[in-house]
Scaffold this motif. Structure first.
Motif, PDB file in Angstrom:
ATOM      1  N   ALA A  73       1.018  -1.090   0.118  1.00 20.36           N
ATOM      2  CA  ALA A  73       0.055  -0.099   0.144  1.00 20.36           C
ATOM      3  C   ALA A  73       0.718   1.369  -0.075  1.00 20.36           C
ATOM      4  CB  ALA A  73      -0.758  -0.095   1.369  1.00 20.36           C
ATOM      5  N   LEU A  74       0.328   2.128  -0.385  1.00 17.40           N
ATOM      6  CA  LEU A  74       1.012   3.389  -0.716  1.00 17.40           C
ATOM      7  C   LEU A  74       0.860   4.204   0.932  1.00 17.40           C
ATOM      8  CD1 LEU A  74      -0.115   4.882  -4.048  1.00 17.40           C
ATOM      9  CD2 LEU A  74       2.014   3.650  -3.354  1.00 17.40           C
ATOM     10  N   ALA A  75       1.831   5.159   1.293  1.00 14.70           N
ATOM     11  CA  ALA A  75       1.724   5.726   2.700  1.00 14.70           C
ATOM     12  C   ALA A  75       0.497   6.546   2.986  1.00 14.70           C
ATOM     13  CB  ALA A  75       2.937   6.720   2.453  1.00 14.70           C
ATOM     14  N   ASP A  76       0.042   7.154   1.454  1.00 11.59           N
ATOM     15  CA  ASP A  76      -1.352   7.974   1.691  1.00 11.59           C
ATOM     16  C   ASP A  76      -2.343   7.315   0.938  1.00 11.59           C
ATOM     17  OD1 ASP A  76       0.264  10.276   2.956  1.00 11.59           O
ATOM     18  OD2 ASP A  76       1.200  10.792   1.057  1.00 11.59           O
ATOM     19  N   SER A  77      -2.789   6.257   1.668  1.00 10.26           N
ATOM     20  CA  SER A  77      -3.979   5.249   0.872  1.00 10.26           C
ATOM     21  C   SER A  77      -5.089   6.089   1.328  1.00 10.26           C
ATOM     22  CB  SER A  77      -3.850   3.967   1.630  1.00 10.26           C
ATOM     23  OG  SER A  77      -4.884   3.519   1.211  1.00 10.26           O
ATOM     24  N   GLN A  78      -5.914   6.280  -0.020  1.00  7.10           N
ATOM     25  CA  GLN A  78      -7.183   6.928   0.389  1.00  7.10           C
ATOM     26  C   GLN A  78      -8.314   6.006   0.905  1.00  7.10           C
ATOM     27  OE1 GLN A  78      -8.152   9.394  -3.348  1.00  7.10           O
ATOM     28  NE2 GLN A  78      -7.276   7.766  -4.160  1.00  7.10           N
ATOM     29  N   PHE A  79      -8.168   4.649   0.860  1.00  7.35           N
ATOM     30  CA  PHE A  79      -9.354   3.935   1.410  1.00  7.35           C
ATOM     31  C   PHE A  79      -8.722   2.406   1.310  1.00  7.35           C
ATOM     32  CE2 PHE A  79     -10.718   4.433  -3.120  1.00  7.35           C
ATOM     33  CZ  PHE A  79     -10.836   3.080  -3.392  1.00  7.35           C
ATOM     34  N   LYS A  80      -9.501   1.749   1.941  1.00  6.79           N
ATOM     35  CA  LYS A  80      -9.101  -0.054   2.151  1.00  6.79           C
ATOM     36  C   LYS A  80     -10.299  -0.689   1.796  1.00  6.79           C
ATOM     37  CE  LYS A  80      -6.635  -2.946   5.500  1.00  6.79           C
ATOM     38  NZ  LYS A  80      -6.145  -3.327   6.875  1.00  6.79           N
ATOM     39  N   LEU A  81      -9.774  -1.726   1.064  1.00  2.00           N
ATOM     40  CA  LEU A  81     -10.967  -2.805   0.779  1.00  2.00           C
ATOM     41  C   LEU A  81     -10.834  -4.122   1.319  1.00  2.00           C
ATOM     42  CD1 LEU A  81     -11.331  -2.526  -3.199  1.00  2.00           C
ATOM     43  CD2 LEU A  81     -12.789  -1.409  -1.590  1.00  2.00           C
ATOM     44  N   LEU A  82     -11.739  -4.851   1.730  1.00  2.00           N
ATOM     45  CA  LEU A  82     -11.587  -6.357   2.043  1.00  2.00           C
ATOM     46  C   LEU A  82     -12.108  -7.133   0.900  1.00  2.00           C
ATOM     47  CD1 LEU A  82     -11.085  -8.498   3.951  1.00  2.00           C
ATOM     48  CD2 LEU A  82     -13.324  -8.610   4.715  1.00  2.00           C
ATOM     49  N   VAL A  83     -11.209  -7.873   0.393  1.00  2.00           N
ATOM     50  CA  VAL A  83     -11.595  -8.672  -0.870  1.00  2.00           C
ATOM     51  C   VAL A  83     -11.746 -10.200  -0.493  1.00  2.00           C
ATOM     52  CG1 VAL A  83     -11.183  -9.322  -3.001  1.00  2.00           C
ATOM     53  CG2 VAL A  83     -10.635  -7.167  -2.392  1.00  2.00           C
ATOM     54  N   LEU A  84     -13.020 -10.803  -0.437  1.00  2.00           N
ATOM     55  CA  LEU A  84     -13.210 -12.404  -0.271  1.00  2.00           C
ATOM     56  C   LEU A  84     -13.198 -13.084  -1.408  1.00  2.00           C
ATOM     57  CD1 LEU A  84     -13.642 -14.444   1.924  1.00  2.00           C
ATOM     58  CD2 LEU A  84     -16.114 -14.179   1.460  1.00  2.00           C
ATOM     59  N   SER A  85     -12.310 -14.036  -1.587  1.00  2.00           N
ATOM     60  CA  SER A  85     -12.269 -14.801  -3.174  1.00  2.00           C
ATOM     61  C   SER A  85     -11.802 -16.064  -2.743  1.00  2.00           C
ATOM     62  CB  SER A  85     -11.162 -14.122  -3.960  1.00  2.00           C
ATOM     63  OG  SER A  85     -11.151 -14.723  -5.226  1.00  2.00           O
ATOM     64  N   ILE A  86     -12.760 -16.859  -2.771  1.00  2.00           N
ATOM     65  CA  ILE A  86     -12.731 -18.349  -2.279  1.00  2.00           C
ATOM     66  C   ILE A  86     -12.882 -19.006  -3.658  1.00  2.00           C
ATOM     67  CG2 ILE A  86     -13.750 -20.377  -0.972  1.00  2.00           C
ATOM     68  CD1 ILE A  86     -14.607 -18.538   0.816  1.00  2.00           C
ATOM     69  N   HIS A 145      -4.248   3.965  -8.204  1.00  2.00           N
ATOM     70  CA  HIS A 145      -4.977   4.893  -7.798  1.00  2.00           C
ATOM     71  C   HIS A 145      -4.974   5.122  -6.064  1.00  2.00           C
ATOM     72  CE1 HIS A 145      -7.171   4.933 -11.405  1.00  2.00           C
ATOM     73  NE2 HIS A 145      -7.092   3.807 -11.472  1.00  2.00           N
ATOM     74  N   ALA A 146      -3.940   4.768  -5.381  1.00  2.00           N
ATOM     75  CA  ALA A 146      -3.669   5.154  -3.942  1.00  2.00           C
ATOM     76  C   ALA A 146      -4.555   4.445  -3.043  1.00  2.00           C
ATOM     77  CB  ALA A 146      -3.539   6.570  -3.743  1.00  2.00           C
ATOM     78  N   PHE A 147      -5.093   3.117  -3.019  1.00  2.00           N
ATOM     79  CA  PHE A 147      -5.814   2.438  -2.268  1.00  2.00           C
ATOM     80  C   PHE A 147      -5.097   1.152  -1.676  1.00  2.00           C
ATOM     81  CE2 PHE A 147      -7.487   0.805  -6.026  1.00  2.00           C
ATOM     82  CZ  PHE A 147      -7.924  -0.496  -5.809  1.00  2.00           C
ATOM     83  N   GLU A 148      -5.663   0.600  -0.852  1.00  2.00           N
ATOM     84  CA  GLU A 148      -5.249  -0.780  -0.344  1.00  2.00           C
ATOM     85  C   GLU A 148      -6.189  -1.514  -0.076  1.00  2.00           C
ATOM     86  OE1 GLU A 148      -3.442  -0.961   3.795  1.00  2.00           O
ATOM     87  OE2 GLU A 148      -3.992   1.437   3.837  1.00  2.00           O
TER      88      GLU A 148
END
Length: 256
Positions: free
Chosen positions: A20-33, A56-59
């Motif tokens: 992730a970038l230091a200035d991340s704009q937002f964070k997602l949780l991705v569930l992929s089974i 796009h500066a998110f994590e």
């Protein structure tokens, strides 16, 4: 089509944050089974999301373990169910996800994640906004833009040649949605299906991507994204990124 297949990838938890970038704009949780029909896409989709995140500066946290829903969901701007339906969550995890949405959390539903057994979790069916009926064979068709003010259509042509499983849908809970993309049923055969099964056309109103509100959160759904090559396709990734951006931030809709 819902059973998880046992193989090495499924056995390894991938619940590790992306670079992730230091200035991340937002964070997602991705569930992929991984499951019987959707597993080859996983490394490609993860790599593409990592590139989008850097650009796009998110994590995001990528996981194939539902135990991620036992933790603090409030840290995530949105939860993405990537080819993984909510039925995979146990009752406690379902309750936590419902509480997350009631507190203003947001959800992204991609392709197979829109398919869940009727009555298994009505709340999740309402979150998706439409219920899966059946799908004809994967075919090439023409996808059309239904809402050019929405970010998931920016950069897409008005008529887009695309090959996918164009799901036949129902609306048993009378959920109001805003279609983002439709499919032109005259451009493929909506009755072409395997022996012993029947697929009927939906007609002019056949959404393949949409958005709406559920509880206090934003929901973006795209039923596109069946096979691995799609997660390398720039146009599809533009569509997906537009949905991620709006869902996570609530921004980007063009004023009419």
């Amino acid at each position: 089509m819902t059973r998880t297949i046992p193989f090495a990838l499924a056995a390894v938890a991938l619940a590790a944050p992306s670079a992730a970038l230091a200035d991340s704009q937002f964070k997602l949780l991705v569930l992929s089974i991984p499951n019987t029909y959707h597993y080859e896409y996983i490394p490609v989709a993860r790599d593409s999301l990592e590139r989008l995140a850097k650009l796009h500066a998110f994590e995001f946290t990528w996981t194939n373990r539902t135990e991620a829903f036992d933790g603090d969901l409030s840290q995530y701007a949105a939860v993405m169910f990537l080819n993984t339906p909510g039925e995979e969550l146990n009752p406690s995890q379902r309750a936590k996800f419902e509480a997350y949405m009631r507190a203003g959390g947001n959800a992204i539903i991609v392709h197979r994640a829109a398919i869940t057994p009727p009555g298994n979790w009505p709340w999740y069916e309402k979150l998706v906004g439409r219920s899966f009926v059946i799908h004809p064979m994967l075919q090439t068709g023409v996808v059309t833009v239904a809402d050019n003010s929405f970010p998931a259509t920016f950069g897409l042509p008005d008529r887009w040649i695309w090959s996918d499983e164009f799901y036949v849908l129902a609306n048993p809970y009378r959920v109001s949605i805003t279609p983002v993309l439709n499919v032109d049923e005259t451009s493929y055969d909506p009755t072409k299906i395997w022996p012993g099964q029947v697929s009927k056309p939906m007609g002019k109103d056949h959404p393949v991507a949409w958005h709406h509100r559920h509880e206090k959160g934003r929901v973006f759904v795209t039923t596109l994204g069946h096979n691995v090559e799609m997660y390398r396709d720039p146009t599809y990734l533009t569509h997906l990124m537009g949905g991620i951006y709006w869902t996570a931030t609530g921004r980007g809709e063009r004023r009419r």
